[in-house]
Every structure is written in C-alpha cells, then in structure tokens.
Design an enzyme around this catalytic site. Structure first.
Site, PDB file in Angstrom:
ATOM      1  N   CYS A 122       0.506  73.090   9.660  1.00 41.63           N
ATOM      2  CA  CYS A 122       1.550  72.374  10.398  1.00 41.63           C
ATOM      3  C   CYS A 122       2.922  72.660   9.773  1.00 41.63           C
ATOM      4  CB  CYS A 122       1.237  70.880  10.386  1.00 41.63           C
ATOM      5  SG  CYS A 122       2.373  69.882  11.368  1.00 41.63           S
ATOM      6  N   CYS A 207       9.293  64.928   7.289  1.00 39.29           N
ATOM      7  CA  CYS A 207       9.005  64.427   8.632  1.00 39.29           C
ATOM      8  C   CYS A 207       8.594  62.956   8.596  1.00 39.29           C
ATOM      9  CB  CYS A 207       7.851  65.218   9.238  1.00 39.29           C
ATOM     10  SG  CYS A 207       8.233  66.958   9.472  1.00 39.29           S
ATOM     11  N   CYS A 210       4.849  61.862   7.374  1.00 37.30           N
ATOM     12  CA  CYS A 210       4.523  62.602   6.147  1.00 37.30           C
ATOM     13  C   CYS A 210       5.414  62.226   4.975  1.00 37.30           C
ATOM     14  CB  CYS A 210       4.604  64.098   6.398  1.00 37.30           C
ATOM     15  SG  CYS A 210       3.369  64.651   7.573  1.00 37.30           S
ATOM     16  N   CYS A 239       5.949  71.977   0.944  1.00 36.58           N
ATOM     17  CA  CYS A 239       5.661  72.317   2.344  1.00 36.58           C
ATOM     18  C   CYS A 239       5.481  73.817   2.536  1.00 36.58           C
ATOM     19  CB  CYS A 239       6.768  71.806   3.250  1.00 36.58           C
ATOM     20  SG  CYS A 239       8.354  72.589   2.932  1.00 36.58           S
TER      21      CYS A 239
HETATM   22 FE1  SF4 Z   1       3.783  68.796   9.853  1.00 41.09          FE
HETATM   23 FE2  SF4 Z   1       3.978  66.756   8.167  1.00 41.09          FE
HETATM   24 FE3  SF4 Z   1       4.609  69.241   7.397  1.00 41.09          FE
HETATM   25 FE4  SF4 Z   1       6.160  67.849   9.090  1.00 41.09          FE
HETATM   26  S1  SF4 Z   1       5.746  67.394   6.895  1.00 41.09           S
HETATM   27  S2  SF4 Z   1       5.612  69.951   9.264  1.00 41.09           S
HETATM   28  S3  SF4 Z   1       4.612  66.792  10.351  1.00 41.09           S
HETATM   29  S4  SF4 Z   1       2.568  68.457   7.945  1.00 41.09           S
END
Ligand code: SF4
Length: 252
Positions: A122, A207, A210, A239
C-alpha cells in the site's frame, strides 16, 4: 542562470555541505540547482521549518507533497496555509490510478491491516511510486529526516549522493542534527504555520488510520502502524520512501 550539475558534486563538496547549518544548506540547494531542487514534505514540523527557511531567501522555490488520498484534513490545511503565507504553489504527486485500482480490487482499501507485506505494498502504491515520479524531476531532494527520530535514521547525513530510480541525486537532510526542542524553538520564534495534529498528540504524521497520537513515554514513530511491531522499537516503521538514507542502511 547556470546551475550546477550533479556530476560536479565531489566528495569534497559533500563534506563541505555536511558542515553547513540547516538554513545555509537549504539556500545552497536552490541557489545552485534552482528548479532541479525541491523540498519534499508531508508537512510535518521539519518540512514546515525548511519551507520557512527557503522563503526567507527566495520568492519562488519548489515544494512537493505526496498525496496518498488518505491524508488528515489538518495536513491539507497545512498545505493551503503554507501556500497562503509564502505565496507558493505546493506540487502534488498522487498515486497512479491504475496501480491503485489494481491494488484495491485485489486486496481492498484496508489491506495494510493484514500483514507487513501488504502495508508495504500500500505504501509503495500510495507513497513510494508517486515520490519516485517527483524525484525524476529533480537533482536535489531536500527532506526533513532527523537522526533522533529512530534507530534507522540515527546515522542520516546532511548531504549524500544517493541513487533513486537509477539516477544519482543529492539527498539533503538539513535538520539531521536538530532535536525536537530546536525544531519547536524555530517554529515558535519565527511564527511558522505548522500541522495542528502536533497539538493533538501526534509526533509523526502519515495517512489517517496508519498514524495515531502518542501516549506518554512512546518513541516518536510509535504512532505509526500500531498493529505491527507492537512493543518493539520504531526502527522498522518506514514507508519505503527513505530506504536509501544516507548511511541509513536497510529498513529491514
Ligand atoms: Fe497505505 Fe497506511 Fe502506507 Fe498510507 S501509511 S500508504 S494508508 S499503508
């Protein structure tokens, strides 16, 4: 105006850049690379500080954000607040529609709860790939990484040549050696507009879902992806955007 080329950045120059103060380094980047330099920020505190530093020297300079389409309302407010205060237009890079559709059709919107691999998938679709597109337009990437944010970031250098998308770029972390108190001092003294989530207990913002507020005693990145690495260090909470940290090593 004739700007520097990335091929002209020698080891000696890197050492010189690493010895610069934060604002001096931000100024150097735009003076020497113009539109081939940009501040990449998710409008956390360090990003707001660097934007303010740049605005003290330039009317026009590049700033970009990766809009995952899952950002907090307060983050969108920070973007418009900075645009208003500094008279800039923040560039927005969003997820590729095809990749996003494919991902959500296969695994749903909330795949990041399933396991670490799906969280990384993601993040890759919503953050890393758009960020890579932004970097393809740059020679100098100015980021807000600090050494005190996690073990993974503890060796981050202020300046280093790195590889992104098969190209050499200069990655700058002007606030690498700052701590939280120094960041807040700058924000308060210069009246810098900042993301209001920091008044609500957040210390690291990504986000919605998260990223969450901290409770007393937690490390700065503990609010990220709480359902993983519970009770362990923050060191694996990345990330994927900063997997080529100067001296940062692997995120694994
Ligand atoms: Fe996806 Fe969460 Fe990463 Fe945002 S922080 S891109 S919603 S996994």
């Amino acid at each position: 105006m004739k700007y520097m080329k990335i091929s002209g950045i020698t080891g000696e120059k890197i050492a010189e850049l690493n010895a610069m103060e934060a604002e001096e380094l931000v100024k150097w980047a735009f003076d020497n690379f113009g539109e081939r330099a940009a501040i990449g920020t998710s409008f956390q505190l360090t990003g707001s500080v660097m934007v303010d530093m740049a605005a003290r020297h330039f009317n026009k300079f590049r700033v970009f954000i990766v809009d995952t389409l899952r950002l907090h309302p307060e983050t969108y407010d920070s973007v418009s607040g900075a645009e208003k205060k500094y008279g800039i237009k923040v560039e927005i890079y969003g997820p590729d529609k095809g990749l996003l559709k494919d991902m959500t059709e296969r695994f749903g919107e909330y795949l990041f709860f399933t396991d670490k691999a799906k969280q990384e998938y993601c993040c890759n679709v919503r953050k890393v790939e758009p960020n890579r597109r932004a970097l393809a337009t740059l020679d100098v990437w100015i980021t807000g990484l600090r050494r005190d944010q996690s073990g993974y970031r503890k060796d981050v250098e202020k300046a280093a040549l790195t590889e992104e998308g098969g190209r050499r770029i200069l990655k700058l972390c002007p606030l690498a050696d700052w701590d939280t108190d120094r960041v807040w001092k700058y924000i308060r003294e210069k009246n810098v507009p900042y993301n209001r989530l920091f008044d609500k207990g957040y210390d690291s913002i990504g986000c919605i879902i998260c990223s969450t507020p901290l409770v007393k005693g937690e490390g700065p990145r503990s609010g990220r992806w709480r359902w993983f690495n519970r009770g362990s260090s923050d060191d694996k909470k990345e990330c994927g955007i900063h997997t080529t940290n100067p001296k940062g090593g692997s995120k694994k």
